[in-house]
Scaffold this motif. Structure first.
Motif, PDB file in Angstrom:
ATOM      1  N   ALA A  23      54.763  46.435  31.936  1.00 36.26           N
ATOM      2  CA  ALA A  23      54.502  45.296  31.071  1.00 36.26           C
ATOM      3  C   ALA A  23      53.051  45.390  30.628  1.00 36.26           C
ATOM      4  O   ALA A  23      52.288  46.228  31.126  1.00 36.26           O
ATOM      5  CB  ALA A  23      54.765  43.979  31.796  1.00 36.26           C
ATOM      6  N   VAL A  24      52.682  44.541  29.684  1.00 37.26           N
ATOM      7  CA  VAL A  24      51.276  44.423  29.301  1.00 37.26           C
ATOM      8  C   VAL A  24      50.877  42.967  29.430  1.00 37.26           C
ATOM      9  O   VAL A  24      51.722  42.066  29.433  1.00 37.26           O
ATOM     10  CB  VAL A  24      51.006  44.925  27.858  1.00 37.26           C
ATOM     11  N   ALA A  25      49.587  42.733  29.548  1.00 36.93           N
ATOM     12  CA  ALA A  25      49.095  41.371  29.657  1.00 36.93           C
ATOM     13  C   ALA A  25      49.519  40.568  28.430  1.00 36.93           C
ATOM     14  O   ALA A  25      49.344  41.006  27.298  1.00 36.93           O
ATOM     15  CB  ALA A  25      47.575  41.375  29.785  1.00 36.93           C
ATOM     16  N   ASP A  53      45.501  39.827  42.350  1.00 36.80           N
ATOM     17  CA  ASP A  53      44.661  39.226  43.386  1.00 36.80           C
ATOM     18  C   ASP A  53      45.465  38.707  44.567  1.00 36.80           C
ATOM     19  O   ASP A  53      44.897  38.216  45.543  1.00 36.80           O
ATOM     20  CB  ASP A  53      43.828  38.087  42.790  1.00 36.80           C
ATOM     21  N   GLY A  54      46.799  38.806  44.492  1.00 33.27           N
ATOM     22  CA  GLY A  54      47.649  38.356  45.582  1.00 33.27           C
ATOM     23  C   GLY A  54      48.002  36.890  45.541  1.00 33.27           C
ATOM     24  O   GLY A  54      48.814  36.420  46.354  1.00 33.27           O
ATOM     25  N   THR A  77      55.208  35.819  32.405  1.00 32.49           N
ATOM     26  CA  THR A  77      54.211  36.371  31.487  1.00 32.49           C
ATOM     27  C   THR A  77      52.951  36.716  32.269  1.00 32.49           C
ATOM     28  O   THR A  77      52.070  35.863  32.460  1.00 32.49           O
ATOM     29  CB  THR A  77      53.882  35.379  30.357  1.00 32.49           C
ATOM     30  N   PRO A  78      52.828  37.947  32.743  1.00 36.48           N
ATOM     31  CA  PRO A  78      51.592  38.353  33.416  1.00 36.48           C
ATOM     32  C   PRO A  78      50.415  38.252  32.447  1.00 36.48           C
ATOM     33  O   PRO A  78      50.542  38.557  31.263  1.00 36.48           O
ATOM     34  CB  PRO A  78      51.857  39.801  33.820  1.00 36.48           C
ATOM     35  N   ASP A  79      49.270  37.843  32.972  1.00 34.91           N
ATOM     36  CA  ASP A  79      48.135  37.597  32.084  1.00 34.91           C
ATOM     37  C   ASP A  79      46.929  38.486  32.356  1.00 34.91           C
ATOM     38  O   ASP A  79      45.861  38.272  31.786  1.00 34.91           O
ATOM     39  CB  ASP A  79      47.720  36.123  32.165  1.00 34.91           C
ATOM     40  N   ALA A  80      47.087  39.482  33.222  1.00 35.80           N
ATOM     41  CA  ALA A  80      45.956  40.372  33.525  1.00 35.80           C
ATOM     42  C   ALA A  80      46.491  41.734  33.908  1.00 35.80           C
ATOM     43  O   ALA A  80      47.614  41.865  34.424  1.00 35.80           O
ATOM     44  CB  ALA A  80      45.112  39.793  34.661  1.00 35.80           C
ATOM     45  N   VAL A 188      51.016  46.176  35.109  1.00 37.99           N
ATOM     46  CA  VAL A 188      50.649  45.515  33.862  1.00 37.99           C
ATOM     47  C   VAL A 188      49.421  46.214  33.283  1.00 37.99           C
ATOM     48  O   VAL A 188      48.378  46.297  33.930  1.00 37.99           O
ATOM     49  CB  VAL A 188      50.373  44.018  34.094  1.00 37.99           C
ATOM     50  N   ASP A 189      49.573  46.715  32.065  1.00 35.74           N
ATOM     51  CA  ASP A 189      48.484  47.393  31.360  1.00 35.74           C
ATOM     52  C   ASP A 189      47.813  46.436  30.396  1.00 35.74           C
ATOM     53  O   ASP A 189      48.314  45.342  30.102  1.00 35.74           O
ATOM     54  CB  ASP A 189      49.037  48.579  30.568  1.00 35.74           C
ATOM     55  N   ARG A 190      46.704  46.891  29.839  1.00 37.38           N
ATOM     56  CA  ARG A 190      46.091  46.160  28.733  1.00 37.38           C
ATOM     57  C   ARG A 190      47.033  46.225  27.525  1.00 37.38           C
ATOM     58  O   ARG A 190      47.878  47.136  27.408  1.00 37.38           O
ATOM     59  CB  ARG A 190      44.721  46.721  28.402  1.00 37.38           C
TER      60      ARG A 190
END
Length: 657
Positions: A23-25, A53-54, A77-80, A188-190
């Motif tokens: 995924a991407v951020a 960060d856990g 939706t991952p954000d980082a 998760v990539d940029r």
């Protein structure tokens, strides 16, 4: 099976969680699972997920899919950038169980004496909900519980407030017998890992004058090539890919058009890496110094371009490794090092590496080299022929690099068997070249793109209509309209696309009988008269700039999973759309595949895919021409390849344009 309830077929999961899904951020990632239970009591499902960060992220409730299939769905939706983890939980939902039961009893006409125990049970469930629900909804829950206990009002009035808090107890359910699945990784990539526009040029051909007939071409440098950067940026590209910039071998150097014997002034193939001047960590002296390269990267960054380098793990016969580490190569019975072959092709100027003789030594050296270029500002690598190297090596290397530098991207140049291409995606490659170049009919393109959407969890496509190695026959014979058509297809179907310099000048002369360029730039300098041809109207740069601007301005085109095809009654036309669920932005494209003839067609649009009801009328605005039209599900299309061979519509409700 472990736990109270079965949880099966969790997605996204690559090889059952052996490798991270991609995924991407900012990407909306669909999560699904099959979960079920015995009897008629209600089951609930949710996603739990953790960032790099856990820390846990908000509880995400899953909704059931098609009735009777026990498939549950949600999105996260991952954000980082970094390593994320998720799991699916299934639980007994006492509120939904109670709500369903009492609703059926009341619908059947049962009275107070039949539901007295249900009223008490409902009070208990609402009291239990107060323990986990936020204080701002306590008043609704307390009021509903009080209603159930109030013996002075009619039965329906007692029950109604408890039925009306379904929205609260969906968001904050009472959960019993909670069962958790295994945890599944997501890398998760940029955002550029998914959405990017690549442009390839050879610095040695850039920024120098076109020689007079019979005169030798001047070798370009990083300094001269810097002059080309604003034009590349003006076309809307954001990644500039450079073929190998290292010293080129002299032993067995190839001449023009892959000639076996080089002339004294022949520059050789950049992929024949290494000479007395150095190897993979060195810069060709004719291009400049390391300081010049840093200046080039900085100049590219100033105009919005990220520089990507080629990572080609092979050597020329005079590469320093050939004498310092002969164990890194395969030796013939006579003791000589075997050069590369792909029968009937022979690459006498290249030695392939043997990764099995000293795997630890090769791994350490390649990691050192990659991190060396990363330290100079490189964050993206196009990897040459990764399918000819062991996949466990790539899995190790990419993992090691990302542990040190999580935002580094790897594009696989792997035109090979499908299983190998997908395998490279699974073990960590960020993007991949594809078979797009050879998919030329509407049926082929639709089937292939739908396959890629299904593979989005592990393989991100990058569509290239041409490369220095590949000049497809459609471009050889299709004329300027075909260059427009293939650019539209590449840039609008895939969130990442790229093209090799000269495409915008309609370069189409092939070596006789081959699918590659005559006077191939791999073996010689090819300075071009960019300004002159554009002034003469012989350049596609303006059109390419339009396409990339449309891509940039429409979030729907930034994603892969949202690609949907629509029916059209002419096999020479292809119709598709993309819709961004976060903004509602919707792009609808109809493209001709015929570069010689006007084509007509009639659409049958999948209206829900456009965010519409089946009977809706709406406005489409052609972003290429500025014209607007009133459309519905069925519409007539006329495309003239010599004018504009495609409509690229943004979709609007009436009055929005």
């Amino acid at each position: 099976m472990t736990g109270r309830f079965p949880i099966e077929d969790v997605t996204p999961a690559v090889e059952c969680g052996r490798y991270p899904a991609k995924a991407v951020a900012g990407e909306i990632v669909p999560v699904a699972a099959t979960a079920y239970r015995e009897g008629h009591a209600a089951l609930g499902c949710n996603v739990v997920w953790w960032g790099p960060d856990g820390d846990p992220h908000p509880f995400t409730r899953m909704r059931p899919g098609e009735a009777g299939h026990d498939r549950w769905h949600a999105t996260i939706t991952p954000d980082a950038a970094g390593s994320w983890t998720f799991a699916v939980e299934a639980f007994h939902d006492p509120y939904l169980t109670w709500r369903d039961a009492i609703s059926k009893k009341l619908d059947a006409g049962q009275g107070l004496e039949d539901v007295a125990a249900d009223l008490v049970e409902g009070q208990q469930i609402l009291q239990a909900a107060l323990a986990t629900a936020p204080t701002q909804v306590h008043s609704r829950l307390e009021g509903a519980a009080a209603g159930l206990a109030d013996t002075h009002i009619p039965l329906f009035a007692r029950v109604s407030p408890a039925l009306a808090v379904a929205d609260v107890l969906w968001r904050y359910p009472v959960r019993e017998l909670v069962t958790r699945s295994a945890e599944y990784p997501i890398w998760v990539d940029r955002p550029r890992a998914l959405f990017s526009a690549w442009y390839e040029f050879f610095p040695r051909s850039e920024g120098v004058a076109v020689p007079a007939p019979g005169e030798p071409a001047e070798h370009g440098t990083f300094a001269t090539a810097t002059a080309r950067l604003p034009d590349v940026a003006a076309m809307g590209f954001d990644v500039l890919y450079l073929p190998p910039i290292h010293p080129i071998g002299r032993i067995n150097r190839k001449g023009k058009n892959n000639a076996l014997v080089a002339e004294p002034d022949d520059v050789g193939s950049p992929w024949a890496i290494g000479s007395a001047e150095g190897g993979h960590d060195a810069i060709h002296p004719d291009l400049g110094t390391e300081a010049d390269f840093r200046d080039f990267i900085a100049a590219a960054r100033e105009v919005g371009l990220e520089v990507a380098m080629d990572l080609a793990l092979q050597t020329a016969p005079d590469h320093p490794w050939a004498t310092k580490h002969p164990e890194w190569f395969t030796h013939r019975p006579d003791g000589s090092i075997a050069y590369a072959e792909n029968p009937p092709k022979k690459y006498q100027d290249i030695y392939p590496l043997n990764f099995d003789n000293d795997p630890d030594g090769i791994r350490a050296e390649v990691l050192r080299i990659v991190l060396h270029w990363v330290s100079l500002g490189i964050r993206a690598f196009r990897v040459d022929n990764p399918h000819t190297k062991p996949l466990d090596f790539w899995h190790w290397l990419i993992g090691e690099v990302k542990r040190a530098e999580p935002d580094v991207l790897f594009l696989a140049e792997a035109f090979t068997r499908p299983a190998v291409m997908h395998g490279l995606g699974k073990i960590g490659f960020t993007q991949s070249y594809t078979y797009f170049t050879w998919r030329t009919t509407a049926a082929e393109l639709r089937a292939y793109c739908e396959e890629l959407v299904e593979s989005a969890d592990h393989m991100r496509p990058n569509f290239w209509p041409n490369t220095p190695d590949i000049l497809h026959e459609t471009l050889q014979h299709g004329g300027p309209p075909m260059f427009k058509i293939r650019a539209v297809l590449a840039s609008m179907l895939s969130p990442s696309w790229g093209m090799y310099a000269g495409y915008e000048l309609f370069e189409h002369e092939a070596r006789p009988g081959a699918e590659e360029y005559l006077d191939n730039e791999k073996f010689q300098l090819r300075p071009r008269n960019w300004a002159g041809q554009e002034a003469a109207g012989q350049s596609l740069s303006g059109f390419i700039g339009q396409l990339n601007a449309i891509r940039r301005d429409n979030p729907a085109l930034h994603w892969l999973r949202n690609l949907r095809f629509h029916d059209i009654d002419n096999d020479a036309l292809l119709c598709w759309s993309k819709r961004d669920p976060a903004t509602g932005n919707t792009v609808l494209v109809v493209c001709s595949l015929d570069s010689a003839n006007v084509q007509w067609g009639n659409t049958t649009l999948d209206m829900p895919a456009l965010g519409m009801d089946w009977q809706d009328r709406f406005t489409v605005r052609d972003e290429l021409t500025g014209a607007s039209y009133d459309w519905g599900q069925r519409n007539a299309i006329r495309l003239d390849p010599y004018l504009v061979p495609a409509h690229i519509f943004t979709v609007h409700h009436p009055g929005e344009v």
